[in-house]
Design a protein around this motif. Structure first.
Motif, PDB file in Angstrom:
ATOM      1  N   THR A  41      -9.284   1.148  -2.578  1.00 15.86           N
ATOM      2  CA  THR A  41      -9.701  -0.149  -3.138  1.00 15.86           C
ATOM      3  C   THR A  41     -10.824  -0.667  -2.249  1.00 15.86           C
ATOM      4  O   THR A  41     -10.586  -1.264  -1.195  1.00 15.86           O
ATOM      5  CB  THR A  41      -8.530  -1.146  -3.186  1.00 15.86           C
ATOM      6  OG1 THR A  41      -7.852  -1.148  -1.934  1.00 15.86           O
ATOM      7  CG2 THR A  41      -7.546  -0.765  -4.284  1.00 15.86           C
ATOM      8  N   GLY A  42     -12.049  -0.395  -2.667  1.00 20.24           N
ATOM      9  CA  GLY A  42     -13.221  -0.647  -1.835  1.00 20.24           C
ATOM     10  C   GLY A  42     -13.440  -2.112  -1.530  1.00 20.24           C
ATOM     11  O   GLY A  42     -13.100  -2.999  -2.296  1.00 20.24           O
ATOM     12  N   GLY A  43     -14.045  -2.336  -0.369  1.00 20.44           N
ATOM     13  CA  GLY A  43     -14.335  -3.687   0.077  1.00 20.44           C
ATOM     14  C   GLY A  43     -13.465  -4.063   1.255  1.00 20.44           C
ATOM     15  O   GLY A  43     -12.396  -3.484   1.474  1.00 20.44           O
ATOM     16  N   SER A  44     -13.926  -5.037   2.026  1.00 19.00           N
ATOM     17  CA  SER A  44     -13.137  -5.524   3.152  1.00 19.00           C
ATOM     18  C   SER A  44     -13.244  -7.039   3.191  1.00 19.00           C
ATOM     19  O   SER A  44     -14.273  -7.612   2.862  1.00 19.00           O
ATOM     20  CB  SER A  44     -13.628  -4.925   4.476  1.00 19.00           C
ATOM     21  OG  SER A  44     -14.944  -5.344   4.758  1.00 19.00           O
ATOM     22  N   GLN A  48      -3.150  -5.002  -9.664  1.00 21.40           N
ATOM     23  CA  GLN A  48      -2.674  -3.660  -9.329  1.00 21.40           C
ATOM     24  C   GLN A  48      -3.855  -2.704  -9.259  1.00 21.40           C
ATOM     25  O   GLN A  48      -4.898  -2.926  -9.883  1.00 21.40           O
ATOM     26  CB  GLN A  48      -1.683  -3.165 -10.386  1.00 21.40           C
ATOM     27  CG  GLN A  48      -0.341  -3.881 -10.385  1.00 21.40           C
ATOM     28  CD  GLN A  48       0.606  -3.283 -11.402  1.00 21.40           C
ATOM     29  OE1 GLN A  48       0.255  -3.072 -12.557  1.00 21.40           O
ATOM     30  NE2 GLN A  48       1.845  -3.007 -10.975  1.00 21.40           N
ATOM     31  N   ARG A  49      -3.631  -1.601  -8.533  1.00 25.26           N
ATOM     32  CA  ARG A  49      -4.679  -0.589  -8.410  1.00 25.26           C
ATOM     33  C   ARG A  49      -4.863   0.124  -9.743  1.00 25.26           C
ATOM     34  O   ARG A  49      -3.889   0.432 -10.439  1.00 25.26           O
ATOM     35  CB  ARG A  49      -4.293   0.406  -7.321  1.00 25.26           C
ATOM     36  CG  ARG A  49      -5.381   1.433  -7.040  1.00 25.26           C
ATOM     37  CD  ARG A  49      -5.258   2.084  -5.681  1.00 25.26           C
ATOM     38  NE  ARG A  49      -3.925   2.581  -5.361  1.00 25.26           N
ATOM     39  CZ  ARG A  49      -3.695   3.759  -4.760  1.00 25.26           C
ATOM     40  NH1 ARG A  49      -4.715   4.562  -4.457  1.00 25.26           N
ATOM     41  NH2 ARG A  49      -2.465   4.116  -4.464  1.00 25.26           N
ATOM     42  N   ILE A  50      -6.121   0.406 -10.096  1.00 24.18           N
ATOM     43  CA  ILE A  50      -6.431   1.043 -11.380  1.00 24.18           C
ATOM     44  C   ILE A  50      -6.270   2.556 -11.276  1.00 24.18           C
ATOM     45  O   ILE A  50      -5.470   3.166 -11.980  1.00 24.18           O
ATOM     46  CB  ILE A  50      -7.867   0.681 -11.816  1.00 24.18           C
ATOM     47  CG1 ILE A  50      -8.013  -0.834 -11.997  1.00 24.18           C
ATOM     48  CG2 ILE A  50      -8.230   1.404 -13.108  1.00 24.18           C
ATOM     49  CD1 ILE A  50      -9.440  -1.292 -12.214  1.00 24.18           C
ATOM     50  N   ASN A  51      -7.067   3.160 -10.421  1.00 24.97           N
ATOM     51  CA  ASN A  51      -7.064   4.610 -10.259  1.00 24.97           C
ATOM     52  C   ASN A  51      -6.310   4.957  -8.975  1.00 24.97           C
ATOM     53  O   ASN A  51      -6.774   4.674  -7.870  1.00 24.97           O
ATOM     54  CB  ASN A  51      -8.500   5.140 -10.196  1.00 24.97           C
ATOM     55  CG  ASN A  51      -8.577   6.653 -10.249  1.00 24.97           C
ATOM     56  OD1 ASN A  51      -7.677   7.360  -9.783  1.00 24.97           O
ATOM     57  ND2 ASN A  51      -9.657   7.173 -10.822  1.00 24.97           N
ATOM     58  N   SER A  95       0.844  -1.190   0.000  1.00 27.57           N
ATOM     59  CA  SER A  95       0.000   0.000   0.000  1.00 27.57           C
ATOM     60  C   SER A  95       0.882   1.243   0.000  1.00 27.57           C
ATOM     61  O   SER A  95       2.091   1.179   0.271  1.00 27.57           O
ATOM     62  CB  SER A  95      -0.913  -0.002   1.224  1.00 27.57           C
ATOM     63  OG  SER A  95      -1.755   1.127   1.232  1.00 27.57           O
ATOM     64  N   THR A  96       0.275   2.374  -0.277  1.00 32.70           N
ATOM     65  CA  THR A  96       0.995   3.648  -0.242  1.00 32.70           C
ATOM     66  C   THR A  96       0.882   4.315   1.121  1.00 32.70           C
ATOM     67  O   THR A  96       1.467   5.371   1.343  1.00 32.70           O
ATOM     68  CB  THR A  96       0.435   4.605  -1.308  1.00 32.70           C
ATOM     69  OG1 THR A  96      -0.978   4.749  -1.115  1.00 32.70           O
ATOM     70  CG2 THR A  96       0.701   4.053  -2.694  1.00 32.70           C
ATOM     71  N   VAL A  97       0.117   3.708   2.030  1.00 29.35           N
ATOM     72  CA  VAL A  97      -0.050   4.269   3.368  1.00 29.35           C
ATOM     73  C   VAL A  97       0.221   3.170   4.385  1.00 29.35           C
ATOM     74  O   VAL A  97       0.139   1.979   4.074  1.00 29.35           O
ATOM     75  CB  VAL A  97      -1.478   4.828   3.571  1.00 29.35           C
ATOM     76  CG1 VAL A  97      -1.772   5.931   2.578  1.00 29.35           C
ATOM     77  CG2 VAL A  97      -2.519   3.718   3.451  1.00 29.35           C
ATOM     78  N   LEU A 130      -6.825  -9.721   4.569  1.00 31.76           N
ATOM     79  CA  LEU A 130      -5.939  -8.549   4.678  1.00 31.76           C
ATOM     80  C   LEU A 130      -6.808  -7.298   4.837  1.00 31.76           C
ATOM     81  O   LEU A 130      -6.797  -6.400   3.994  1.00 31.76           O
ATOM     82  CB  LEU A 130      -5.052  -8.430   3.438  1.00 31.76           C
ATOM     83  CG  LEU A 130      -4.103  -9.609   3.157  1.00 31.76           C
ATOM     84  CD1 LEU A 130      -3.416  -9.427   1.807  1.00 31.76           C
ATOM     85  CD2 LEU A 130      -3.067  -9.750   4.264  1.00 31.76           C
ATOM     86  N   PRO A 131      -7.562  -7.187   5.924  1.00 33.06           N
ATOM     87  CA  PRO A 131      -8.546  -6.103   6.038  1.00 33.06           C
ATOM     88  C   PRO A 131      -7.931  -4.726   6.228  1.00 33.06           C
ATOM     89  O   PRO A 131      -8.569  -3.713   5.942  1.00 33.06           O
ATOM     90  CB  PRO A 131      -9.364  -6.503   7.265  1.00 33.06           C
ATOM     91  CG  PRO A 131      -8.409  -7.310   8.096  1.00 33.06           C
ATOM     92  CD  PRO A 131      -7.572  -8.057   7.104  1.00 33.06           C
ATOM     93  N   GLY A 132      -6.707  -4.686   6.724  1.00 32.30           N
ATOM     94  CA  GLY A 132      -6.135  -3.383   7.045  1.00 32.30           C
ATOM     95  C   GLY A 132      -5.397  -2.720   5.908  1.00 32.30           C
ATOM     96  O   GLY A 132      -4.839  -1.640   6.093  1.00 32.30           O
ATOM     97  N   VAL A 133      -5.357  -3.325   4.734  1.00 30.49           N
ATOM     98  CA  VAL A 133      -4.624  -2.748   3.607  1.00 30.49           C
ATOM     99  C   VAL A 133      -5.592  -1.985   2.707  1.00 30.49           C
ATOM    100  O   VAL A 133      -6.448  -2.578   2.054  1.00 30.49           O
ATOM    101  CB  VAL A 133      -3.901  -3.847   2.793  1.00 30.49           C
ATOM    102  CG1 VAL A 133      -3.058  -3.204   1.699  1.00 30.49           C
ATOM    103  CG2 VAL A 133      -3.047  -4.709   3.700  1.00 30.49           C
ATOM    104  N   ASN A 134      -5.467  -0.666   2.674  1.00 27.30           N
ATOM    105  CA  ASN A 134      -6.284   0.163   1.789  1.00 27.30           C
ATOM    106  C   ASN A 134      -5.616   1.534   1.657  1.00 27.30           C
ATOM    107  O   ASN A 134      -5.419   2.213   2.667  1.00 27.30           O
ATOM    108  CB  ASN A 134      -7.704   0.317   2.343  1.00 27.30           C
ATOM    109  CG  ASN A 134      -8.659   0.903   1.321  1.00 27.30           C
ATOM    110  OD1 ASN A 134      -8.260   1.438   0.289  1.00 27.30           O
ATOM    111  ND2 ASN A 134      -9.937   0.797   1.617  1.00 27.30           N
ATOM    112  N   PRO A 135      -5.251   1.899   0.443  1.00 27.59           N
ATOM    113  CA  PRO A 135      -5.502   1.173  -0.801  1.00 27.59           C
ATOM    114  C   PRO A 135      -4.501   0.035  -1.033  1.00 27.59           C
ATOM    115  O   PRO A 135      -3.375   0.085  -0.525  1.00 27.59           O
ATOM    116  CB  PRO A 135      -5.330   2.245  -1.861  1.00 27.59           C
ATOM    117  CG  PRO A 135      -4.293   3.159  -1.265  1.00 27.59           C
ATOM    118  CD  PRO A 135      -4.596   3.199   0.207  1.00 27.59           C
ATOM    119  N   VAL A 136      -4.943  -0.972  -1.804  1.00 25.95           N
ATOM    120  CA  VAL A 136      -4.049  -2.042  -2.233  1.00 25.95           C
ATOM    121  C   VAL A 136      -3.383  -1.598  -3.539  1.00 25.95           C
ATOM    122  O   VAL A 136      -4.062  -1.390  -4.540  1.00 25.95           O
ATOM    123  CB  VAL A 136      -4.813  -3.356  -2.453  1.00 25.95           C
ATOM    124  CG1 VAL A 136      -3.886  -4.408  -3.052  1.00 25.95           C
ATOM    125  CG2 VAL A 136      -5.422  -3.851  -1.146  1.00 25.95           C
TER     126      VAL A 136
END
Length: 508
Positions: free
Chosen positions: A481-484, A473-476, A125-127, A488-494
């Motif tokens: 990246t919506g959904g849980s 990979q992430r598109i936008n 992720s980027t965060v 791996l629930p804590g990764v957003n965005p993927v």
């Protein structure tokens, strides 16, 4: 007639009469041949029979003896075969499992599977990932897993049918349990030791439904049922068993055309209590969330092994769609509000068009398949998420399969057969319901695109080995990246997602 000749034939008659009397007595059957031979010899010696008459009668007697021996032999063989058959029948009856089935059940089939798996999945992720210290932007799982599904299904009297299935796993999108996953000896509160029971390994009710074939072309079923729709994992995780009512129409037109229609009324979420206040009435209330599906489709058979199939489905959500407004954005948090924002069902009116083309190729079966979906209310869903003007409302899948089709998904098994399968998939942020998409490929998330590769081989008629790999990979990059998903629930965005699965399945 001269007296001598008359006396001769009277002697012959007496001899034959004696032989007949002897033949009527079973106790002397074995002595009958010798007695008649002696009589004929004496009649010849006394001149009652001429030599020609004697030889003629003797020859007839010899032929009769041969026929009798053959008859005795055939009878003995028949009795031996009957005795052998009776002995085998008694032996089979002694070995047979004895059980009593209610007369209302016409047929009963035991089905299911036992699966073992090695799995590795990771995401970046980027965060920083929520709940992990020290801070990191990557998370992975490396685990051994198992899953069990056991069920019965069959026909009842008067065109009714049924299905029941028990399974491991408490996640509607997964029947898997993890080796050591219920061990809690290192937790702050102590707990269960190694190989503990319960948790995701506990037995759950996976299917329970009744159906009625009202006509040869219409059936109605209700309960927790196998998905009645023609679809793909892009839209529906294969483990989900919808709860509600479904109607299925199937009509064959000639030898080449088959038309079908599937309708489903799925209770998406129960609202309790439904009503409050001074005027609560009894009856059907309108607070529960429902998902309605209407599907029309058809198939055309060109020849044996070559056919095409497609279906158009419209999904409509009713009630509670203004709650849990979807955003799909990170960074993640461990709050209930965050997880609700990942799973909201507001502004969803989805059109889906799955299709496939099957044909023989070099002695094996081949399939080109795909799926297209579009959220007709995607603009409003994006606006409600704070991204007005973003048109991320479509999803696509295109792939090919070759070999014994269905082996990768474990729907068939035949010794020595194999299948390879691959597809590319793109799911934009506001295109689909993130609660229904495949939780493995790709992590049950939206705003991801990637590739799926799989191969399977059937070692026996019941044992299947399967290898799967996926990368996305992430598109936008401006959206989450919506959904849980519990994996791996804590990764957003993927940003990047990888998955490897190696399965060994016993199918029955």
């Amino acid at each position: 007639m001269p007296q001598q000749k008359r006396n001769r034939w009277m002697g012959v008659a007496a001899a034959l009469g004696a032989g007949a009397l002897l033949s009527l007595s079973p106790a002397v059957v074995r002595a009958q041949n010798a007695t008649l031979d002696d009589l004929l010899e004496k009649l010849k010696d006394k001149g009652v029979l001429s030599d020609d008459e004697y030889q003629s009668l003797k020859k007839a007697r010899e032929e009769e003896q041969l026929e009798e021996r053959d008859a005795h032999r055939r009878q003995a063989v028949k009795e031996a075969e009957q005795a052998d058959a009776q002995a085998k029948a008694k032996e089979a009856e002694a070995k047979a499992t004895k059980y009593d089935v209610n007369p209302g059940i016409k047929s009963l089939q035991l089905f299911g599977d036992v699966r073992l798996r090695y799995e590795a999945r990771n995401a970046t992720s980027t965060v920083p990932i929520a709940g992990i210290s020290p801070a990191t932007d990557a998370e992975g799982l490396d685990r051994w897993r198992y899953a069990v599904r056991v069920g019965i299904r069959g026909d009842l009297v008067d065109d009714w049918y049924y299905g029941l299935r028990l399974e491991t796993g408490n996640n509607p999108r997964s029947t898997w349990a993890t080796f050591g996953g219920n061990t809690t000896i290192q937790s702050a509160n102590g707990g269960a030791g190694p190989s503990a029971k319960g948790g995701s390994a506990a037995i759950q009710l996976g299917q329970a439904y009744l159906g009625w074939r009202t006509t040869p072309w219409l059936s109605v079923q209700a309960g927790k049922m196998p998905n009645p729709l023609y679809t793909t994992p892009m839209v529906w995780d294969p483990d989900i068993a919808p709860e509600g009512i479904a109607e299925r129409v199937n009509y064959k037109w000639g030898d080449h055309v088959e038309l079908y229609a599937n309708f489903m009324q799925m209770i998406y979420e129960e609202q309790a209590p439904d009503q409050t206040g001074n005027n609560v009435d009894l009856g059907f209330h309108k607070q529960d969330a429902w998902l309605y599906a209407w599907q029309l489709g058809g198939a055309y058979k060109f020849n044996q092994g070559t056919n095409v199939k497609a279906g158009l489905t419209y999904y409509q959500y009713q009630n509670r769609t203004n709650l849990n407004g979807f955003t799909g954005d990170g960074p993640p948090a461990t709050t209930a509000a965050y997880f609700l924002s990942q799973n909201g069902i507001n502004n969803l009116q989805i059109l889906e068009l799955p299709a496939e083309f099957n044909f023989p190729l070099f002695g094996f079966n081949a399939r080109i398949f795909g799926d297209i979906a579009k959220n007709l209310d995607g603009g409003a869903r994006a606006k409600a998420a704070g991204h007005n003007g973003v048109n991320e409302d479509s999803a696509y899948q295109i792939g090919v399969g070759y070999g014994n089709l269905g082996l990768v998904y474990g729907t068939v098994a035949k010794k020595g057969t194999w299948e390879v399968r691959t597809y590319w998939q793109r799911v934009e942020q506001f295109a689909l319901d993130p609660n229904l998409t495949d939780s493995d490929f790709f992590e049950g998330r939206t705003n991801l695109q990637g590739v799926y590769l799989a191969g399977a081989y059937s070692f026996t008629d019941a044992i299947i080995g399967t290898l799967r790999w996926g990368y996305a990979q992430r598109i936008n990059k401006q959206l989450g990246t919506g959904g849980s998903n519990p994996d791996l629930p804590g990764v957003n965005p993927v940003d990047d997602y990888r998955l490897l699965q190696v399965d060994l399945t016993w199918k029955f």
